[in-house]
Design a protein around this motif. Structure first.
Motif: not given
Length: 566
Positions: A54-56, A517-518, A12-13, A509-512
């Motif tokens: 692992l690839v986005r 839409g992604r 997701v990064i 801080l790690i935020e999602k």
């Protein structure tokens, strides 16, 4: 230590650049935001096994780049032995790409490298304690590795394993010679039959190619003879004596006469004379080829019969005569070995007895080294556990040996190493797998990692959720221990506990979030106000009040006061 980390299209990064420094760093955020992905990215750039997953999603490739600086002398020496040198500023740049199809590339300082080299470098750059490492403590087989690491037994262990490997090789050779008599007789009969069949054939290296060439000549003798005859007629003429050879010589003489009056033709006259000589040589060789053909139906039949014999043998013993001769040599060698197998086996058994004695002596040295180290390691780990709020814990390292006179050897020597623990007063120490809870395992692993890290020369330690199963006062002790470990080092820790987060020198801080839409992950270095809000969220969830903010601010203030005492 790790100075900068660039992550691109990992899970997701989408893209992140993180700067690290000396001291205690914590990574916090909601579950699933991507904290452990940062740790996985560090592992990936150091050669850990990866997959295309692992690839986005939607990206062609993922990329991780890590910059290391201020490497210890021990680390620099280890890297040099691997053929890796930092740049003129003492920095080391490592990058790894993983394509969506699973393929990838690695680079060290901009030069191509392999994942295997990265994996060999990894233990000298970063010590990663993942979430599964505590569970490894439940496996007794891992205990001997921890003890050897503390004992600095690499040299003795390498010497022993060399002797052990030589001994095992001799045992395998003896086993290969030790077949029952009936099987041995059958095998010797087969070898004698194969040898006799090949020896009767009296094969000569290269004869299959020579015979095939001669067979083609004889089979086409009529066509060859006719063609040579036509060539002779053209070169020498038929009954009138004319032909190409005579015509070229005639032309050469004519140009020579003309050259007496025109010097520009001298070179042409020389050329024509040269052509005439070469043409005459070629004509003689063509005639000789015809003379040497010597067609004979009997010879052709003999050649075809010989080739058929070779063809039948090749189906059993090899494609070419060279292959069959090599097979014959192997059969002779094997038969010779079997005929003298008893003598050979006796000789090998004598060598094996000597090699066992050599390996056994080294195994005893290894055992002495482990026993001495075990006592010290026991004391060190008990001290660590006492600090980590396990004051009643009794920690023992059991080094057991076989009791027979000539015990069997293993790749690790003679010893079986087990870590035993008692966490309650009055209880006998038992294997970790039988008595330790998740929180206790986490603290035992932290104690071991802390003790081992003191002399390994690695300046960066990563702990992925070392707080599993702990809370309250134990969590506070773990936080203080991590702060101690981080003095003069770099410690990165993924955590869900306010006690540990408050102790950090730097908090990320790690935020999602979502955009177009992604889902994507955002990584932010927090200032003091940001840290206060994040600690309030960790402790109170969504209900952040003035009271929780004040409590968070107080925790950070207390942590800063404690770090001043280190």
């Amino acid at each position: 230590m790790l100075s900068q980390l660039h992550i691109e299209n990992i899970a997701v990064i989408e893209s992140a650049d993180i700067t690290f420094d000396e001291g205690f760093h914590v990574l916090t955020g909601e579950t699933g935001a991507g904290k452990s992905i940062v740790v996985d990215s560090i592992g990936a750039v150091l050669g850990a096994r990866t997959s295309r997953d692992l690839v986005r999603t939607g990206a062609d490739r993922a990329r991780v780049t890590a910059l290391f600086r201020d490497l210890s002398e021990k680390t620099l020496l280890a890297l040099s032995e691997l053929g890796v040198e930092p740049d003129e500023d003492g920095c080391l740049l490592i990058s790894r790409e993983i394509a969506a199809d699973g393929r990838g590339t690695c680079r060290i300082g901009g030069k191509p490298a392999t994942a295997a080299i990265l994996r060999a470098m990894a233990p000298h750059l970063i010590n990663i304690h993942g979430q599964h490492d505590s569970q490894q403590l439940l496996d007794d087989a891992s205990h001997i590795r921890y003890l050897d690491a503390f004992a600095r037994a690499d040299g003795v262990l390498a010497e022993y394993r060399g002797a052990y490997s030589a001994h095992q090789k001799l045992l395998r050779e003896i086993e290969a010679l030790s077949m029952d008599e009936a099987e041995k007789a059958r095998r010797m009969d087969m070898l004698r039959y194969q040898i006799a069949q090949l020896e009767r054939a009296n094969l000569k290296e290269g004869e299959d190619d020579e015979l095939e060439t001669r067979r083609r000549l004889l089979a086409n003798a009529e066509h060859i003879t006719q063609a040579i005859s036509e060539a002779n007629d053209a070169l020498y003429g038929e009954d009138d004596g004319g032909g190409a050879v005579a015509a070229v010589w005639q032309a050469a003489r004519a140009v020579e006469r003309a050259a007496r009056y025109d010097e520009s033709l001298e070179a042409r006259a020389v050329e024509l004379n040269d052509i005439a000589y070469r043409l005459e040589d070629s004509a003689r060789e063509v005639m000789a080829a015809g003379d040497g053909l010597g067609y004979s139906q009997r010879e052709l039949d003999d050649i075809q019969s010989r080739l058929e014999t070779i063809r039948k043998l090749s189906k059993r013993y090899g494609g070419t005569v060279a292959d069959m001769l090599a097979f014959l040599d192997r059969c002779r060698e094997e038969l010779d070995q079997m005929q003298y197998a008893d003598d050979r086996r006796a000789h090998l058994e004598s060598q094996a007895a000597h090699s066992y004695d050599t390996a056994y002596r080294l195994a005893l040295r290894l055992s002495d080294c482990r026993e001495a180290a075990a006592k010290t390691l026991e004391t060190r780990i008990r001290d660590e556990l006492t600090y980590l709020d396990m004051p009643r814990a009794v920690f023992l390292i059991q080094v057991a040996h076989p009791e027979e006179e000539r015990p069997p050897l293993t790749a690790d020597g003679l010893d079986r190493v087990s870590f035993l623990i008692s966490v309650n007063a009055g209880e006998e120490p038992k294997p970790l797998s039988r008595v330790a809870s998740g929180g206790e395992l986490s603290r035992v692993m932290l104690a071991i990692k802390n003790v081992l890290a003191e002399g390994d020369g690695v300046n960066t330690l990563v702990f992925d959720e070392v707080d599993t199963g702990i809370s309250g006062r134990a969590a506070q002790k773990v936080a203080r221990k991590l702060a101690q470990v981080a003095r003069g080092r770099q410690v990165l820790c993924v955590t869900h506990l306010t006690q540990i987060a408050a102790m950090a020198d730097r908090q990320l801080l790690i935020e999602k979030a979502e955009q177009n839409g992604r889902a994507f992950t955002r990584i932010t270095a927090l200032d003091l106000d940001g840290r206060v809000r994040e600690l309030s969220r960790i402790s109170a969830g969504e209900v952040v009040t003035d009271a929780t903010l004040a409590a968070a601010r107080e925790m950070i203030r207390d942590a800063e006061e404690y770090k001043k005492t280190l």
